[in-house]
Design an enzyme around this catalytic site. Sequence first.
Site, PDB file in Angstrom:
ATOM      1  N   MET A  85      74.344  19.354  72.543  1.00  0.00           N
ATOM      2  CA  MET A  85      73.980  19.977  73.799  1.00  0.00           C
ATOM      3  C   MET A  85      75.146  19.655  74.942  1.00  0.00           C
ATOM      4  SD  MET A  85      70.908  20.780  73.714  1.00  0.00           S
ATOM      5  CE  MET A  85      70.402  20.860  75.255  1.00  0.00           C
ATOM      6  N   HIS A 104      71.261  29.702  67.889  1.00  0.00           N
ATOM      7  CA  HIS A 104      70.760  29.891  69.357  1.00  0.00           C
ATOM      8  C   HIS A 104      69.365  30.730  69.055  1.00  0.00           C
ATOM      9  CE1 HIS A 104      70.270  30.064  73.557  1.00  0.00           C
ATOM     10  NE2 HIS A 104      69.919  31.001  73.665  1.00  0.00           N
ATOM     11  N   GLU A 169      65.302  30.096  62.130  1.00  0.00           N
ATOM     12  CA  GLU A 169      66.726  29.509  61.966  1.00  0.00           C
ATOM     13  C   GLU A 169      67.176  28.835  60.580  1.00  0.00           C
ATOM     14  OE1 GLU A 169      67.247  26.988  65.511  1.00  0.00           O
ATOM     15  OE2 GLU A 169      65.808  28.095  66.616  1.00  0.00           O
TER      16      GLU A 169
END
Length: 205
Positions: A85, A104, A169
Site C-alpha cells: 500500500m 491491480h 488475479e
Amino acid sequence: MLASGRGSNLQAIIDAIERGELPVTLTCVISDRENAAALGRARHHGIEALALPVSQFPGPTQQEQAIRRHLEDRGVELVALAGYMRILPAWFVALYRWRILNIHPSLLPAFPGLRAPDQAIAYGVKVSGCTVHFVDEGTDTGPIILQRPVPVLPDDTAETLAARILREEHIAYPEALRLLVSGRLRVEGRRVHILPPAPRVEVHT
Ligand code: GRF
C-alpha cells in the site's frame, strides 16, 4: 515480495512454485504492516518474513532504504508487489527497472489507485478485470504484461466483483512471473511483447 495485507496473491504464487509451475525462489516477504496476514503465510511455508513499518524509521526514505538493503543483501533480482500500500520512490523504481511487478484489480488504464472495484461499479462498466504490469514512476501506469477480463454482473457489489476479480488475479500473477523469468517479455516503450516459447533443443547422438 512486498505485501501489506491478506496475501492471497502471495499464496497463489507460493502454490504455483510448490506445484513446480513457477521456477523462481521466493526469497523473502517484506511488509510495512506488522500484522499483515501475508507475513504469516510466508512463515508457514518457511519463507523469510520481515515487517518494516515506516513508524520504526525516522521517515519513509529510511524505510525504503532498509527495504533496498534487505533485497540487496539477499541478492533479490525481482520484486513482486501484491497489495503493497505504499508508493515506491523513483530512485527505487529506477534501481529495479522492469524488475518490479504489480497486480491491480481493474483493466488499466481504467480505475487506477484505491478501491478499483468500487470505482468500476460506480462508473457502471460492464467488464472489469485485473492487470499485471511493470511498475514505473506513476501510480498503476507501468507497461501492461497481462490482463484478464471479468464481467460485471447486474447485481454485483464492489465486494462480489472484487472476489471474482481476485480469482483471475491468482491465475494472472503466476503466469506473468513465469513469462518474465523465462525471458519471454520484451518492453518496448509502453508495450510489452510476449515472445514465443524458446524451441526445445533435441540432441541426437
Ligand atoms: C489485490 O486485489 C490486488 O489486485 C491489489 O491488492 C489486493 C491484494 O490482495 N493490488 P492480496 O493481499 O494479494 O490478497
